[in-house]
Design a protein around this motif. Structure first.
Motif, PDB file in Angstrom:
ATOM      1  N   GLU A 187       0.680  -1.085   0.212  1.00  0.00           N
ATOM      2  CA  GLU A 187      -0.479   0.138   0.347  1.00  0.00           C
ATOM      3  C   GLU A 187       0.843   1.066   0.054  1.00  0.00           C
ATOM      4  O   GLU A 187       0.485   2.087  -0.397  1.00  0.00           O
ATOM      5  CB  GLU A 187      -1.447   0.036   1.690  1.00  0.00           C
ATOM      6  CG  GLU A 187      -0.974  -0.217   2.257  1.00  0.00           C
ATOM      7  CD  GLU A 187      -0.569  -1.462   3.187  1.00  0.00           C
ATOM      8  OE1 GLU A 187      -0.378  -1.668   4.310  1.00  0.00           O
ATOM      9  OE2 GLU A 187      -0.401  -2.520   2.161  1.00  0.00           O
ATOM     10  N   ASP A 188       2.567   1.108   0.090  1.00  0.00           N
ATOM     11  CA  ASP A 188       2.977   2.455   0.131  1.00  0.00           C
ATOM     12  C   ASP A 188       2.742   2.775  -1.189  1.00  0.00           C
ATOM     13  O   ASP A 188       3.847   4.125  -1.063  1.00  0.00           O
ATOM     14  CB  ASP A 188       3.892   2.431   0.771  1.00  0.00           C
ATOM     15  CG  ASP A 188       4.936   1.395   1.891  1.00  0.00           C
ATOM     16  OD1 ASP A 188       3.704   2.295   3.252  1.00  0.00           O
ATOM     17  OD2 ASP A 188       5.185   1.253   2.704  1.00  0.00           O
ATOM     18  N   TRP A 189       2.799   1.848  -2.353  1.00  0.00           N
ATOM     19  CA  TRP A 189       3.376   3.030  -3.565  1.00  0.00           C
ATOM     20  C   TRP A 189       1.960   3.745  -3.821  1.00  0.00           C
ATOM     21  O   TRP A 189       0.639   3.203  -4.238  1.00  0.00           O
ATOM     22  CB  TRP A 189       3.337   1.600  -4.627  1.00  0.00           C
ATOM     23  CG  TRP A 189       4.302   0.138  -4.192  1.00  0.00           C
ATOM     24  CD1 TRP A 189       4.127  -0.524  -2.854  1.00  0.00           C
ATOM     25  CD2 TRP A 189       5.916   0.678  -4.732  1.00  0.00           C
ATOM     26  NE1 TRP A 189       5.586  -0.894  -3.517  1.00  0.00           N
ATOM     27  CE2 TRP A 189       6.604  -0.162  -3.711  1.00  0.00           C
ATOM     28  CE3 TRP A 189       6.319   1.605  -5.140  1.00  0.00           C
ATOM     29  CZ2 TRP A 189       8.178  -0.184  -4.519  1.00  0.00           C
ATOM     30  CZ3 TRP A 189       7.361   1.531  -5.779  1.00  0.00           C
ATOM     31  CH2 TRP A 189       8.796   0.367  -5.472  1.00  0.00           C
ATOM     32  N   GLY A 190       2.169   4.701  -3.982  1.00  0.00           N
ATOM     33  CA  GLY A 190       0.812   5.613  -4.340  1.00  0.00           C
ATOM     34  C   GLY A 190       1.129   6.325  -5.941  1.00  0.00           C
ATOM     35  O   GLY A 190       1.325   5.654  -6.771  1.00  0.00           O
ATOM     36  N   GLU A 191       0.655   6.887  -6.054  1.00  0.00           N
ATOM     37  CA  GLU A 191      -0.302   7.543  -7.188  1.00  0.00           C
ATOM     38  C   GLU A 191       1.190   7.655  -8.311  1.00  0.00           C
ATOM     39  O   GLU A 191       0.852   7.765  -9.128  1.00  0.00           O
ATOM     40  CB  GLU A 191      -0.705   8.123  -7.371  1.00  0.00           C
ATOM     41  CG  GLU A 191      -2.894   8.538  -6.470  1.00  0.00           C
ATOM     42  CD  GLU A 191      -3.322   9.456  -6.715  1.00  0.00           C
ATOM     43  OE1 GLU A 191      -2.996  10.741  -7.072  1.00  0.00           O
ATOM     44  OE2 GLU A 191      -4.287   9.722  -5.890  1.00  0.00           O
ATOM     45  N   ASP A 192       2.034   8.500  -7.474  1.00  0.00           N
ATOM     46  CA  ASP A 192       2.965   8.900  -8.192  1.00  0.00           C
ATOM     47  C   ASP A 192       3.774   7.235  -8.422  1.00  0.00           C
ATOM     48  O   ASP A 192       5.378   7.348  -9.503  1.00  0.00           O
ATOM     49  CB  ASP A 192       3.843   9.946  -7.564  1.00  0.00           C
ATOM     50  CG  ASP A 192       4.527   9.274  -6.343  1.00  0.00           C
ATOM     51  OD1 ASP A 192       4.239   9.072  -5.416  1.00  0.00           O
ATOM     52  OD2 ASP A 192       5.056  10.377  -6.028  1.00  0.00           O
ATOM     53  N   GLY A 193       3.617   6.539  -7.603  1.00  0.00           N
ATOM     54  CA  GLY A 193       4.578   5.352  -7.328  1.00  0.00           C
ATOM     55  C   GLY A 193       5.816   5.368  -7.971  1.00  0.00           C
ATOM     56  O   GLY A 193       6.702   4.807  -7.834  1.00  0.00           O
ATOM     57  N   VAL A 194       6.560   5.985  -6.983  1.00  0.00           N
ATOM     58  CA  VAL A 194       7.911   6.278  -6.347  1.00  0.00           C
ATOM     59  C   VAL A 194       8.185   6.789  -5.252  1.00  0.00           C
ATOM     60  O   VAL A 194       7.295   7.521  -4.283  1.00  0.00           O
ATOM     61  CB  VAL A 194       8.917   7.482  -7.301  1.00  0.00           C
ATOM     62  CG1 VAL A 194       9.944   7.871  -6.515  1.00  0.00           C
ATOM     63  CG2 VAL A 194       8.951   7.759  -8.739  1.00  0.00           C
ATOM     64  N   LEU A 195       8.674   4.989  -4.665  1.00  0.00           N
ATOM     65  CA  LEU A 195       9.207   5.648  -3.047  1.00  0.00           C
ATOM     66  C   LEU A 195      10.948   5.370  -2.577  1.00  0.00           C
ATOM     67  O   LEU A 195      11.753   5.834  -3.868  1.00  0.00           O
ATOM     68  CB  LEU A 195       9.041   4.326  -2.080  1.00  0.00           C
ATOM     69  CG  LEU A 195       7.373   3.838  -2.133  1.00  0.00           C
ATOM     70  CD1 LEU A 195       7.054   2.128  -1.625  1.00  0.00           C
ATOM     71  CD2 LEU A 195       7.023   4.850  -1.254  1.00  0.00           C
ATOM     72  N   PHE A 196      10.956   6.088  -1.924  1.00  0.00           N
ATOM     73  CA  PHE A 196      12.513   6.879  -1.108  1.00  0.00           C
ATOM     74  C   PHE A 196      12.577   5.641  -0.482  1.00  0.00           C
ATOM     75  O   PHE A 196      12.529   5.483   0.540  1.00  0.00           O
ATOM     76  CB  PHE A 196      12.330   7.941  -0.901  1.00  0.00           C
ATOM     77  CG  PHE A 196      14.627   8.322  -0.182  1.00  0.00           C
ATOM     78  CD1 PHE A 196      14.817   8.610  -1.603  1.00  0.00           C
ATOM     79  CD2 PHE A 196      14.404   8.359   0.861  1.00  0.00           C
ATOM     80  CE1 PHE A 196      16.211   8.919  -1.347  1.00  0.00           C
ATOM     81  CE2 PHE A 196      16.289   8.707   1.067  1.00  0.00           C
ATOM     82  CZ  PHE A 196      16.648   8.704   0.051  1.00  0.00           C
ATOM     83  N   ILE A 197      14.009   4.288  -0.443  1.00  0.00           N
ATOM     84  CA  ILE A 197      13.455   3.294  -0.336  1.00  0.00           C
ATOM     85  C   ILE A 197      15.080   3.152   0.512  1.00  0.00           C
ATOM     86  O   ILE A 197      16.225   3.540  -0.186  1.00  0.00           O
ATOM     87  CB  ILE A 197      13.741   2.099  -1.307  1.00  0.00           C
ATOM     88  CG1 ILE A 197      12.274   1.779  -1.753  1.00  0.00           C
ATOM     89  CG2 ILE A 197      13.534   1.379  -0.472  1.00  0.00           C
ATOM     90  CD1 ILE A 197      10.893   2.013  -0.429  1.00  0.00           C
ATOM     91  N   SER A 198      15.238   2.441   1.190  1.00  0.00           N
ATOM     92  CA  SER A 198      16.801   2.468   2.327  1.00  0.00           C
ATOM     93  C   SER A 198      17.101   0.673   2.414  1.00  0.00           C
ATOM     94  O   SER A 198      15.890  -0.180   2.860  1.00  0.00           O
ATOM     95  CB  SER A 198      17.567   2.552   3.283  1.00  0.00           C
ATOM     96  OG  SER A 198      16.546   2.998   3.843  1.00  0.00           O
ATOM     97  N   ALA A 199      18.311   0.465   1.890  1.00  0.00           N
ATOM     98  CA  ALA A 199      18.241  -1.292   2.289  1.00  0.00           C
ATOM     99  C   ALA A 199      19.973  -1.474   2.492  1.00  0.00           C
ATOM    100  O   ALA A 199      20.663  -0.999   2.191  1.00  0.00           O
ATOM    101  CB  ALA A 199      18.940  -1.732   0.583  1.00  0.00           C
ATOM    102  N   HIS A 200      19.652  -2.036   3.903  1.00  0.00           N
ATOM    103  CA  HIS A 200      20.257  -2.419   4.683  1.00  0.00           C
ATOM    104  C   HIS A 200      20.204  -4.031   4.363  1.00  0.00           C
ATOM    105  O   HIS A 200      19.816  -4.407   5.517  1.00  0.00           O
ATOM    106  CB  HIS A 200      21.692  -2.030   5.430  1.00  0.00           C
ATOM    107  CG  HIS A 200      20.446  -1.759   6.930  1.00  0.00           C
ATOM    108  ND1 HIS A 200      19.206  -0.956   7.278  1.00  0.00           N
ATOM    109  CD2 HIS A 200      20.363  -2.738   8.278  1.00  0.00           C
ATOM    110  CE1 HIS A 200      18.616  -1.620   7.871  1.00  0.00           C
ATOM    111  NE2 HIS A 200      18.730  -2.117   8.866  1.00  0.00           N
ATOM    112  N   VAL A 201      21.705  -4.536   5.503  1.00  0.00           N
ATOM    113  CA  VAL A 201      22.351  -6.040   6.275  1.00  0.00           C
ATOM    114  C   VAL A 201      22.341  -6.038   7.381  1.00  0.00           C
ATOM    115  O   VAL A 201      23.371  -5.141   7.906  1.00  0.00           O
ATOM    116  CB  VAL A 201      22.943  -6.606   5.730  1.00  0.00           C
ATOM    117  CG1 VAL A 201      22.926  -8.160   5.853  1.00  0.00           C
ATOM    118  CG2 VAL A 201      22.142  -7.044   3.864  1.00  0.00           C
ATOM    119  N   PHE A 202      21.841  -6.189   8.585  1.00  0.00           N
ATOM    120  CA  PHE A 202      22.507  -6.889   9.537  1.00  0.00           C
ATOM    121  C   PHE A 202      22.614  -7.612  10.439  1.00  0.00           C
ATOM    122  O   PHE A 202      21.598  -8.882   9.125  1.00  0.00           O
ATOM    123  CB  PHE A 202      22.056  -5.458  10.797  1.00  0.00           C
ATOM    124  CG  PHE A 202      20.258  -6.727  11.183  1.00  0.00           C
ATOM    125  CD1 PHE A 202      20.051  -6.700  12.421  1.00  0.00           C
ATOM    126  CD2 PHE A 202      19.018  -6.247  10.026  1.00  0.00           C
ATOM    127  CE1 PHE A 202      19.121  -7.208  12.478  1.00  0.00           C
ATOM    128  CE2 PHE A 202      17.653  -6.922  10.522  1.00  0.00           C
ATOM    129  CZ  PHE A 202      17.941  -7.455  12.159  1.00  0.00           C
TER     130      PHE A 202
END
Length: 101
Positions: A36-51
């Protein structure tokens, strides 16, 4: 990259040997990415890491705007590669931080 493949290809923690976990976060909401995070503009600012689940060591974080959900695995793969490329020279920093705590 599936979760199973991810866990099989990521090396154990270089400090304690614990199991790694890749995390992908929506930087706007500070929580895991949801459909549900994918809104009308379809762009999200995402971060990824491993812990590491055992000692909490964290790999390098990668952040970027993602336009489509299929792009998420690419960011997770970058985080997993950075985790796997760590080497023993970081061990001294970890040991010093644990002793200083």
């Amino acid at each position: 990259m599936s979760h199973q493949t991810e866990c099989e290809t990521m090396l154990p923690c270089p400090f304690c040997g614990g199991p790694p976990c890749a995390v992908v976060m929506n930087e706007t909401t500070s929580r895991a990415v949801r459909d549900e995070d994918w809104g009308e503009d379809g762009v999200l600012f995402i971060s990824a890491h491993v812990f590491c689940h055992e000692c909490g060591a964290r790999g390098e974080a990668f952040q970027e705007p993602i336009a489509l959900p299929p792009e998420l695995p690419v960011l997770k793969e970058r985080a997993a590669k950075a985790w796997n490329d760590r080497n023993a020279r970081h061990l001294g920093l970890y040991v010093a931080s644990v002793r200083g705590a």
